[in-house]
Design an enzyme around this catalytic site. Sequence first.
Site, PDB file in Angstrom:
ATOM      1  N   GLY A  12       0.805  -1.225   0.000  1.00 12.41           N
ATOM      2  CA  GLY A  12       0.000   0.000   0.000  1.00 12.41           C
ATOM      3  C   GLY A  12       0.836   1.272   0.000  1.00 12.41           C
ATOM      4  N   ASN A  13       2.001   1.240   0.662  1.00 13.38           N
ATOM      5  CA  ASN A  13       2.797   2.471   0.743  1.00 13.38           C
ATOM      6  C   ASN A  13       3.452   2.837  -0.583  1.00 13.38           C
ATOM      7  OD1 ASN A  13       4.680   0.309   0.996  1.00 13.38           O
ATOM      8  ND2 ASN A  13       6.164   1.732   1.861  1.00 13.38           N
ATOM      9  N   LYS A 127     -13.003 -10.859   3.995  1.00  9.43           N
ATOM     10  CA  LYS A 127     -12.448  -9.570   3.555  1.00  9.43           C
ATOM     11  C   LYS A 127     -13.536  -8.519   3.397  1.00  9.43           C
ATOM     12  CE  LYS A 127      -7.957  -9.901   2.378  1.00  9.43           C
ATOM     13  NZ  LYS A 127      -6.942  -8.933   2.759  1.00  9.43           N
ATOM     14  N   LYS A 211      -2.535 -10.429  -2.108  1.00  8.05           N
ATOM     15  CA  LYS A 211      -1.512 -10.097  -3.108  1.00  8.05           C
ATOM     16  C   LYS A 211      -0.135 -10.708  -2.778  1.00  8.05           C
ATOM     17  CE  LYS A 211       1.327  -6.626  -1.389  1.00  8.05           C
ATOM     18  NZ  LYS A 211       0.841  -6.468  -0.072  1.00  8.05           N
ATOM     19  N   LYS A 273       2.784 -12.043   4.575  1.00  5.51           N
ATOM     20  CA  LYS A 273       4.059 -11.855   3.865  1.00  5.51           C
ATOM     21  C   LYS A 273       5.033 -12.979   4.217  1.00  5.51           C
ATOM     22  CE  LYS A 273       3.533  -6.889   4.032  1.00  5.51           C
ATOM     23  NZ  LYS A 273       2.640  -6.861   2.856  1.00  5.51           N
TER      24      LYS A 273
HETATM   25  P1  ADP Z   1       1.375  -3.794   2.689  1.00  7.39           P
HETATM   26  O1  ADP Z   1       0.453  -2.717   2.257  1.00  7.39           O
HETATM   27  O2  ADP Z   1       2.778  -3.582   2.210  1.00  7.39           O
HETATM   28  O3  ADP Z   1       0.859  -5.188   2.425  1.00  7.39           O
HETATM   29  P2  ADP Z   1       0.763  -4.149   5.526  1.00  7.39           P
HETATM   30  O4  ADP Z   1       0.359  -2.964   6.328  1.00  7.39           O
HETATM   31  O5  ADP Z   1      -0.273  -5.133   5.124  1.00  7.39           O
HETATM   32  O6  ADP Z   1       1.563  -3.593   4.275  1.00  7.39           O
HETATM   33  O7  ADP Z   1       1.917  -4.949   6.309  1.00  7.39           O
HETATM   34  C1  ADP Z   1       3.139  -4.333   6.703  1.00  7.39           C
HETATM   35  C2  ADP Z   1       3.061  -3.866   8.133  1.00  7.39           C
HETATM   36  O8  ADP Z   1       3.057  -4.971   9.031  1.00  7.39           O
HETATM   37  C3  ADP Z   1       4.245  -3.070   8.631  1.00  7.39           C
HETATM   38  O9  ADP Z   1       4.186  -1.739   8.193  1.00  7.39           O
HETATM   39  C4  ADP Z   1       4.116  -3.208  10.160  1.00  7.39           C
HETATM   40  O10 ADP Z   1       3.383  -2.126  10.687  1.00  7.39           O
HETATM   41  C5  ADP Z   1       3.281  -4.470  10.340  1.00  7.39           C
HETATM   42  N1  ADP Z   1       3.879  -5.528  11.150  1.00  7.39           N
HETATM   43  C6  ADP Z   1       3.152  -6.416  11.877  1.00  7.39           C
HETATM   44  N2  ADP Z   1       3.926  -7.296  12.501  1.00  7.39           N
HETATM   45  C7  ADP Z   1       5.211  -6.983  12.168  1.00  7.39           C
HETATM   46  C8  ADP Z   1       6.491  -7.542  12.518  1.00  7.39           C
HETATM   47  N3  ADP Z   1       6.585  -8.608  13.317  1.00  7.39           N
HETATM   48  N4  ADP Z   1       7.603  -6.965  11.996  1.00  7.39           N
HETATM   49  C9  ADP Z   1       7.500  -5.900  11.186  1.00  7.39           C
HETATM   50  N5  ADP Z   1       6.334  -5.323  10.832  1.00  7.39           N
HETATM   51  C10 ADP Z   1       5.184  -5.854  11.296  1.00  7.39           C
HETATM   52 MG    MG Z   2      -0.971  -6.031   3.297  1.00 10.53          MG
END
Ligand code: ADP
Ligand code: MG
Length: 311
Positions: A12-13, A127, A211, A273
């Site tokens: 998303g970022n 979702k 995704k 992820k």
């Molecule tokens: P994206 O849009 O890239 O899929 P998400 O917000 O779904 O991003 O997932 C990434 C986020 O997960 C990070 O920005 C962080 O805030 C969060 N997060 C949760 N658990 C962890 C962890 N153990 N280590 C690092 N980040 C984490």
């Molecule tokens: Mg995500």
Amino acid sequence: MSKKRLVIALGGNALGNTPEEQLELVKETAKTIVDLAEDYDVIIGHGNGPQVGMINNAMEFSSVNGGKTPYMPFPECGAMSQGYIGYHLTQSIQKELKNRKIDKEVACIVTQVVVDKNDPAFLKPTKPIGSFMSKEDAEAIAKEKGFVFVEDAGRGYRRVVPSPIPVRIVELNVVEQLVKLGDIVITVGGGGIPVVETECGLEGVAAVIDKDRSSAKLALDAKADMLVILTAVDRVAINYNKPNQESLAEMTVEDAERYIKEGHFAPGSMLPKVEACLDFVRKTENGMALITSLARAKEALKGETGTIIKK
Ligand code: ADP
Ligand code: MG
């Protein structure tokens, strides 16, 4: 010698929430992608949560209030989001390539991903999509269209759709052909448009494929050397957001499995992820996965930051 191949999943970022924000953010995203494309063959997957939400809400609003436009099914909204995001990404990458005098083409493929109609996810939609509504409206639509609604944290009722696992990327061969020509390819946007096989061919279904999962599937099927998940953090951490937080430079499959059991990764953000990376690493001989930030991707590929997941 041919270049090593990366599948890059953008979060998303990398895209933001509005058209203006997206156009601004993708300039930075494009720089990172072209940095990587100088050394690797690059296939890009990306999310679409805010974008498909926006398109779906607008379509819903316009077809219900005043009825000026026809009802737009959810898979069609997903296809629109792939086009809209792909257009911005393509344009910015083309511009960055031109600035650096790199002779490469960029292609965005509207991509369908087959899911199994017997996937257990269809029995339990999770979702949330679309706008918030009253209980009465939700019940009326549920009755008319058969949609499933849930109460969302006191904010009202919201439609939910299932999140099935990706089974087959329909346009995979096209992606392969373009990558072989040296093109930068954008595919599986928003996890891909979910379709099921029927006697009459493929048919879109209202669902959202994660995704990160689709990018892992893409990395496997396209025989990538590395799956690179670019998000908002430089490294995966254990004890995340706690005083004893510890950032990880690498995890073996066994480490990751243990950390998952211990609950270190938030469901819906970091967990999918790490699971996507595990899926890729387990099913490949020497495949590695990398989770890092968009901003520091280039350094991460040199081993200066990021979290590597490997056997
Ligand atoms: P994206 O849009 O890239 O899929 P998400 O917000 O779904 O991003 O997932 C990434 C986020 O997960 C990070 O920005 C962080 O805030 C969060 N997060 C949760 N658990 C962890 C962890 N153990 N280590 C690092 N980040 C984490
Ligand atoms: Mg995500």
